[in-house]
Design an enzyme around this catalytic site. Structure first.
Site, short mmCIF file in Angstrom:
data_model
loop_
_atom_site.label_atom_id
_atom_site.label_comp_id
_atom_site.label_asym_id
_atom_site.label_seq_id
_atom_site.Cartn_x
_atom_site.Cartn_y
_atom_site.Cartn_z
N ASP A 201 7.67 33.13 -9.35
CA ASP A 201 6.72 32.66 -8.35
C ASP A 201 7.08 33.33 -7.02
OD1 ASP A 201 4.74 31.09 -7.11
OD2 ASP A 201 6.23 29.62 -6.50
N LYS A 202 6.17 33.28 -6.07
CA LYS A 202 6.43 33.90 -4.76
C LYS A 202 6.85 32.88 -3.73
CE LYS A 202 3.22 35.06 -1.89
NZ LYS A 202 3.73 34.40 -0.65
N GLU B 76 0.87 22.26 6.68
CA GLU B 76 0.37 21.26 7.62
C GLU B 76 1.31 21.09 8.80
OE1 GLU B 76 -0.39 17.62 5.61
OE2 GLU B 76 -2.43 18.18 5.07
N PHE C 56 -6.72 17.58 0.10
CA PHE C 56 -6.64 18.92 -0.49
C PHE C 56 -6.39 18.81 -1.98
CE2 PHE C 56 -4.24 22.54 -2.00
CZ PHE C 56 -4.96 23.61 -1.51
N ARG D 263 0.37 33.93 5.26
CA ARG D 263 -0.51 33.01 4.54
C ARG D 263 -1.67 32.64 5.47
NH1 ARG D 263 2.08 30.05 0.35
NH2 ARG D 263 0.90 28.18 0.90
N THR E 287 1.60 34.60 -8.69
CA THR E 287 1.42 33.74 -7.53
C THR E 287 -0.04 33.36 -7.39
OG1 THR E 287 1.66 33.65 -5.11
CG2 THR E 287 1.18 35.78 -6.07
#
Length: 1461
Positions: free
Chosen positions: A433-434, A723, A765, A833, A913
């Site tokens: 995973d990243k 967040e 979300f 991101r 990812t």
């Protein structure tokens, strides 16, 4: 009204018995207005009646159907332990085989050994494993007893109150009262909370390891209780889903006496194992108990896998069985031939009671079975026990390796699967995973774009560039640590240091900060008193340096908000002030962040502070400047305010003021350092200090000037690091989140005034929608506004169509969207991101209509998820874009070096990812997964034909680069391309990388293109799979594992990595900030990705080398010893007799030769740690199974046959013609074989320590001690043949010593000669490294450097490849690219006929570049050059002008997706 005592139960029974159809509300998406009688499906639903006076009889009847809360994680009980454990052990076919031999030996005609003696080896093995299992199970029993006897408050119907009971007494339907810091005993539906808003805070660290608090809400209709909850007034029936293991999914409804329903979901369910926090009292009703709780259904415990060596060993045991059967067949045939030579029956052939003799065939069959019993040791029964003990020792060494211990998290490596340690040394593919695995998962706000204007936050970037340790002699800084700074300087330590140009940020500030817990009333239940540290609140995450240009815009936005009123609603416009205000309000409001204070840690703030307009006095201004002079930090003030804003303007009429009451809430967080350079940064945020603009900066100083008036500081606690980063960023611009309740959220503006927004609805979300929305009512305009934030790939498709507006507005909107998209691409290429922020204004009628639809969806049970998704889609459309943010996920320390070392070790690394493609690609360059000289193929398509064409074309190009080659590396029969392909144009061909997205993966799997895809990946040094789902990650791992038969390892840190971790041969979880679900599903758990380097290259190599050579040695030892008995059969008429005493044979395997292999398997090191880390390519020996393969196995078997011949026939020829008895001949044979086997073990050992020497010498001496004592005391042990005084007589004979010295030398001479030739002329990297390892340290370092310099490949000439950075260049041969208006090279962006086109708004962007891409003629056969589009190119003057053309698209039609190659 209340139901009668029996009415509801009989009514329920009648409905189930008559199988009435479901009500329309269950069969249709929405609730029907028709109020029919409800039917319950006991097979698909759970019906819960409350345990009170009104429903007691119903509860008593139904609760019997559900299990209690008593848990038992132990496997056995006192009565089932013996049969159950034996049954499990006999699942091993080897144990069944030896049991068969024991039973066979009890047949008188086939008895070889004494019956009791035959049982002894099997009994010892079974007993040792039984004791181990019993100790482990007893520990589980003790733990279960402690849990089941914990106390809890249960409502008792007779006493009309809560009584103290034990956890095991809890039943479904009971009312449970819990207090703060108490652990939840079962899955409970929340009905009451002491919080006025009906909120209960949970800590799920026991469940998933996450330290941040989760909010749970009381079921609708129960939140407005002003007094204590009364169970007797609860007259509702609960219907919910059957028990399942989905932690985040729960749905049901509550049926009231009037047959109305109230729906609820996972937001109201308290899970067993969680801890109550920040809530004095919580009351709920038990839904699931005991083993039906979600926590218990997810508790599968450690997983046991079969390692590669074990699978190979089972095959070789079958070969040994075949060899055993061949030897037994020879013995049976020889027995028949021998008996056939006698004219009359020999005297030893005894007839049966009737005087009949056995036929030769039947006698041969009996002899076959007898030989099986005699030669049974050929199958190594003790090997299984030895392997388990060796693996326990290897795990112990892993746990005690300090290099695998992380001081920041106080965690060491965890080994959850004890039987696959050797697989760590044979890994060929790593799937990683990243986020949180390669990166720290510490989200840091970097930059943002608002209405098409980009704010780079350069000062904030400087703060994050190169963290260094704080110099201890920095007295100028440390002398002010006890003072309170104005808010404009106190954005955190990094902010002040950057503005002053002195102190950079310490990396250690990212670590955990100790937090003082708060004392609360504790119940008598099972409690956890001290809460853990607050997540996502380290200084590196919460300290943000504002952008100067944006500060002025924030001031204008604050003035714009101040000018709003309910009489003059804001008209929809694209003004900068309104957009900036909405942007920061969205960052502050659209989240689930909880606000608490330092005086009450983790105590949620629910009341907004007072907001009075106050005046500014001259004394305050004088006091401020006195502080400025004292602190010598006046330059910070000038650098904060824009140059065109003077002091007079800063003190203008619009400046908000504060009085003493206002200052009570204003506080400053001292995030400074101690004088010795250590960090004493606070975890808490500033509470309600004004902003950092020119006006607010001065007012902050005024507010903080008076000492002792500072109020409690605020702490932000978020469920995700994204967040937290956004809230901290908004706080840096003085849009401060002050309090939050389910009904309202309060935000402090830069002027110091507070706005309280009424929260009408929150759409949380989820991974499907990839966005979150909050519906609020604006306190000034009373408008209903929807604030939405989410992934750019989703939000950009939900924006309002600009064509609906007028021409000028349309052009402006398209320009804003195009520029924002450019900025998003820029952020992604920087490895950030990205999140988009948007809004929507609703009318009152539209909202009421939508709210009604939402309420009906929440009350539905069967189609609840689909209906909730539909309601969200109805609301989240026609959005107005506000801007976007770029958040940096910092790369973990040591990741580039680790990846580089793993690649040198021959391991292919794939990154799977869910992030967007550009972000993943740039992280890949940062961590050296991709190199600047690599050729990167990016495939993005949903067309099967297109995907197949591109795969064929890419394979053709790659094969042209590498030329015809013969694979030299195999993955269990599947060939891989050579590691060093033939040179092209005088240099090595460029490495190849592959980038692919989730949609293309679906196309590959659906179009049966897996074979071509895998063929292409075998030429690639790295593969990146972006936008991939957890299911796709698991699919890829299984595809490589099964199709290529390769050893795979998956590593991740989040719940979305669980399926990938479980699918691999070895799953590794990282205990990061995303919780512990990955760790709980893994075989090994580490705290940092960099630990993978030593875990694989050192411990993996050692574990494989030790265990593999130990297994080969065990096969050799048993075959060598058993063959001594086989050769003797040629001289005893194949009668099944032995020349060695039975007890000596048993002791030989159990004691005399058991300890040396154990020490060898645990402590032996063929190479030192330093050499293995310096030369990662040595790891390939494990990948190629050099220590244990068919060649080494059969070589050891042949060697064992030779040594057994020597050990038998040299004593035979020595004593031939003498009158010695059988045991006198067998004793030197046994002694010689023991010496030979132990010396063979000594030759195999690569490391010699005191333990190795003592064990070898001790085993040999133990043989003589036991033999002397046994032969001296055993007078009539095995009458008529007894070994009495045999060893004593042999020790007095010189011939015995001569034979025992000569024979092992002759037996081991070929082995020694082979090892000498191998060490002298062998070209194996392991042998070369062993020679280097024996050199002095300085010479060893020089040899290693020389080795590494020879291993470096020849670089590709500049003229043979492109050289721009950081995008991989395209070699000119076969790939030609030109840019007419720019000299920089580009990555190829192809749009195929029939695919989705580029964005509509790109063409209207005046800033977009007009670069084009030209391809070679061969490429035109595949592609249509007239349809090629180059989008997203920056013109001159942009920041990263050397970036390639972007091939991504978010604003696109449904007909033609872009394909990027």
């Amino acid at each position: 009204m209340a139901l009668s005592v029996d009415s509801s139960w009989h009514q329920w029974q009648w409905r189930v018995r008559d199988a009435l159809p479901q009500s329309p509300s269950e069969a249709t998406p929405l609730l029907s207005p028709e109020k029919g009688r409800q039917s319950y499906s006991v097979t698909q639903q759970r019906v819960v009646f409350p345990n009170n006076n009104a429903f007691h009889q119903d509860w008593a009847k139904v609760s019997r159907r559900y299990p209690g809360n008593r848990i038992c994680t132990a496997k056995y009980t006192l009565f089932t332990f013996l049969p159950h454990n034996l049954l499990e052990q006999f699942h091993r076919w080897a144990n069944l085989y030896f049991l068969f031999l024991v039973i066979l030996n009890w047949v008188p005609s086939m008895e070889v050994f004494h019956r009791e003696i035959t049982m002894l080896p099997l009994a010892i093995v079974l007993f040792v494993i039984m004791v181990k299992d019993g100790v482990e199970d007893f520990k589980k029993h003790c733990f279960d007893r402690e849990i089941n006897c914990s106390n809890i408050q249960i409502y008792e119907r007779k006493e009309q109150g809560y009584m103290q009971r034990r956890w095991k007494d809890v039943r479904v339907g009971d009312f449970i009262q819990m207090q703060c810091n108490e652990i939840i005993p079962a899955d409970i539906l929340l009905l009451f909370s002491s919080d006025p808003s009906g909120i209960c805070h949970l800590e799920t660290a026991n469940l998933d390891g996450e330290t941040n608090l989760k909010q749970r809400r009381v079921v609708k209709g129960f939140s407005q209780q002003e007094v204590q909850f009364q169970p007797e007034r609860f007259h509702n029936t609960i219907i919910c889903e059957k028990p399942n293991n989905h932690l985040n999914r729960f749905r049901g409804y509550m049926e009231h006496p009037d047959q109305t329903r109230t729906g609820f979901g996972s937001e109201s369910l308290l899970l067993r194992g969680c801890t109550i926090r920040n809530t004095e009292v919580a009351v709920g009703i038990v839904i699931y108990a005991g083993h039906e709780t979600k926590a218990m259904l997810n508790n599968s415990g450690p997983r046991y896998k079969r390692s590669k060596i074990e699978r190979r060993m089972n095959m070789d045991i079958f070969f040994c069985i075949g060899l055993l059967f061949l030897m037994c067949l020879i013995g049976a045939i020889g027995h028949g031939l021998w008996n056939g030579t006698f004219a009359e029956h020999p005297p030893f052939d005894v007839p049966d009671a009737k005087g009949n003799f056995l036929p030769l065939a039947l006698g041969g069959f009996y002899m076959f079975l007898t030989m099986i019993i005699l030669l049974q040791v050929l199958i190594p029964i003790s090997l299984y026990v030895s392997i388990e003990l060796v693996k326990l020792g290897q795990v112990f060494l892993l746990h005690n390796d300090l290099d695998l211990y992380d001081e920041d998290t106080d965690l060491s490596i965890q080994c959850r699967a004890l039987n696959i340690t050797e697989d760590l040394g044979q890994i060929q593919y790593i799937f990683s995973d990243k986020t949180g695995t390669l990166t720290e998962n510490k989200m840091v706000f970097r930059r943002c774009t608002i209405m098409g204007s980009e704010y780079s936050h350069q000062e904030n970037a400087k703060r994050l560039e190169t963290p260094k340790e704080l110099d201890s002699d920095s007295e100028e800084w440390t002398q002010y640590q006890g003072l309170s700074f104005p808010a404009c300087w106190d954005q955190g330590p990094a902010t002040v240091r950057d503005r002053g140009g002195s102190q950079p940020l310490r990396r250690s500030q990212s670590a955990r900060v100790p937090i003082q817990g708060h004392s609360r009333q504790r119940s008598v239940g099972r409690c956890e008193i001290s809460p853990p540290p607050v997540a996502f609140s380290s200084p590196i995450e919460k300290d943000v340096t504002p952008d100067k240009n944006l500060l002025t815009k924030v001031q204008d936005a604050a003035l714009w908000l101040e000018s709003l009123s309910d009489t003059r609603p804001a008209k929809p416009s694209l003004s900068t002030a309104s957009s900036v205000a909405d942007f920061f309000l969205a960052l502050t409001i659209c989240n689930s962040v909880m606000v608490s204070t330092t005086t009450e840690p983790r105590q949620r703030v629910t009341l907004p502070p007072s907001t009075k307009a106050l005046g500014t006095s001259l004394e305050k201004i004088q006091l401020l400047f006195h502080r400025l002079k004292l602190l010598s930090l006046s330059q910070s003030f000038s650098s904060t305010a824009p140059s065109d804003v003077g002091l007079g303007e800063s003190l203008g009429t619009h400046m908000p003021t504060t009085d003493s009451e206002e200052r009570d809430d204003a506080s400053v967080c001292s995030g400074g350092y101690s004088t010795d350079g250590g960090s004493k940064s606070s975890t808490w945020e500033q509470g309600d200090i004004p902003g950092v603009g020119p006006d607010a900066c001065l007012e902050a100083g005024l507010g903080a000037a008076a000492p002792g008036l500072a109020g409690p500081e605020l702490c932000y606690e978020a469920e995700s690091p994204d967040e937290a980063a956004l809230v901290h960023a908004a706080h840096a611009y003085s849009f401060t989140l002050v309090s939050r309740t389910p009904e309202q959220v309060t935000v402090r503006l830069p002027q110091g005034t507070c706005l309280t927004f009424e929260v009408l609805c929150t759409l949380d979300f989820d991974s499907v929608r990839k966005r979150m929305s909050v519906v609020v009512r604006h306190p000034l305009t009373h408008e209903i506004i929807v604030y939405t934030k989410g992934a750019d790939s989703v939000i950009m498709d939900l924006l309002e169509d600009p064509a609906r507006a007028d021409t000028d507005m349309e052009r402006k909107v398209r320009k804003i969207q195009a520029r924002t998209q450019k900025h998003l691409d820029l952020y992604a290429r920087d490895g950030l991101r990205t999140l988009c922020v948007a809004k929507k204004v609703l009318s009152e009628e539209d909202f009421q209509r939508w709210a009604s639809f939402r309420h009906e969806a929440e009350a539905s049970l069967t189609n609840r998820d689909e209906l909730l998704m539909e309601t969200a889609e109805r609301l989240e459309n026609q959005l107005t874009l506000l801007g976007a943010t770029g958040i940096e996920d910092r790369l973990q320390e040591g990741v580039p070096d680790t990846i580089s070392a793993l690649r040198e070790a021959g391991i292919q690394l794939w990154v799977l990812t869910g992030d967007k493609q550009e972000t993943a690609v740039n992280i890949a360059y940062s961590c050296r997964l991709l190199d600047q000289a690599d050729t990167v193929y990016s495939i993005n398509t949903e067309s099967q034909e297109t995907c197949e064409s591109i795969l064929n074309f890419a394979l053709e190009e790659v094969k042209q680069f590498h030329g015809p080659q013969k694979p030299d590396r195999k993955h269990f029969g599947s060939c891989l391309p050579s590691e060093t392909p033939p040179p092209t144009l005088g240099a090595t061909a460029p490495e190849v990388g592959l980038v692919i997205d989730g949609k293309t993966l679906n196309t590959i799997s659906q179009g049966k293109l897996e074979k071509k895809f895998l063929e292409l990946t075998q030429y690639c040094r790295s593969v990146l799979c972006c936008r991939s789902t957890p299911l796709q990650k698991s699919m890829l791992v299984k595809l490589v594992r099964d199709r290529l038969r390769a050893m795979t390892l998956s590593i991740g840190d989040g719940a979305n990595d669980v399926s990938m971790i479980q699918a691999a041969d070895i799953g590794i979880g990282i205990s990061g900030q995303e919780g512990m679900q990955a760790v709980m599903s893994s075989d090994f758990a580490i705290s940092r990705f960099s630990h993978l380097k030593k875990l694989l290259l050192v411990h993996g190599h050692w574990c494989y080398s030790r265990l593999a050579r130990m297994v080969v040695y065990y096969f050799y030892k048993n075959v060598c010893y058993v063959n001594l008995l086989f050769w003797y059969q040629f001289f005893c008429g194949f009668s099944g007799s032995t020349m060695i005493d039975y007890w000596q044979m048993i002791f030989f395997n159990l004691f005399f030769t058991s300890l040396p292999p154990l020490v060898f398997g645990i402590l032996d090191k063929d190479l030192s740690m330093e050499t293995l880390l310096a030369l990662p390519e040595l790891y390939k020996s494990g990948q190629n199974s050099e220590c244990y393969n068919p060649w080494t196995f059969w070589l050891s078997i042949v060697d064992a046959f030779y040594q057994s011949l020597v050990c038998f026939f040299i004593p035979y020829l020595t004593y031939k013609g003498s009158d010695i008895d059988v045991f006198t001949f067998g004793t030197p044979v046994n002694t010689i074989s023991l010496a030979t086997i132990l010396l063979h073990q000594a030759m195999e050992m690569k490391t010699w320590t005191i333990i190795h020497g003592l064990v070898l010498i001790g085993s040999f001496l133990m043989y003589f001690v036991v033999s002397l004592v046994y032969n001296a005391t055993c007078v009539t042990c095995n009458s008529p043949t007894n070994p009495y005084w045999v060893m004593e007589d042999q020790l007095s004979e010189p011939t015995f010593y001569f034979v025992c010295l000569l024979t092992p030398v002759v037996a081991l001479l070929p082995r020694y000669f082979f090892l000498s030739l191998q060490g002298t002329y062998g070209k194996s990297p392991i042998l070369r490294a062993q020679k280097i390892d024996k050199l002095p340290m300085d010479k060893r370092d020089l040899e290693i450097q020389s080795w590494r310099s020879r291993q470096r490949p020849v670089s590709v000439p500049r003229e043979a490849r492109s050289t721009h950075c950081p995008v991989p260049p395209v070699p000119e041969q076969g790939f030609r690219a030109s840019t007419p208006k720019s000299s920089r090279p580009t990555k190829r962006d192809w749009v195929l006929p029939g695919e989705r086109g580029s964005r509509d708004h790109i063409k209207d962007d005046p800033c977009s570049g007009d670069s084009s891409v030209t391809f070679s003629p061969r490429e035109h056969l595949l592609l249509d050059p007239h349809r090629m589009v180059a989008s997203g190119a920056y013109s001159g003057g942009q920041t990263n002008a050397n970036w390639p053309l972007s091939g991504g698209s978010h604003r696109r039609s449904q007909s033609s997706p872009p394909l990027t190659v």
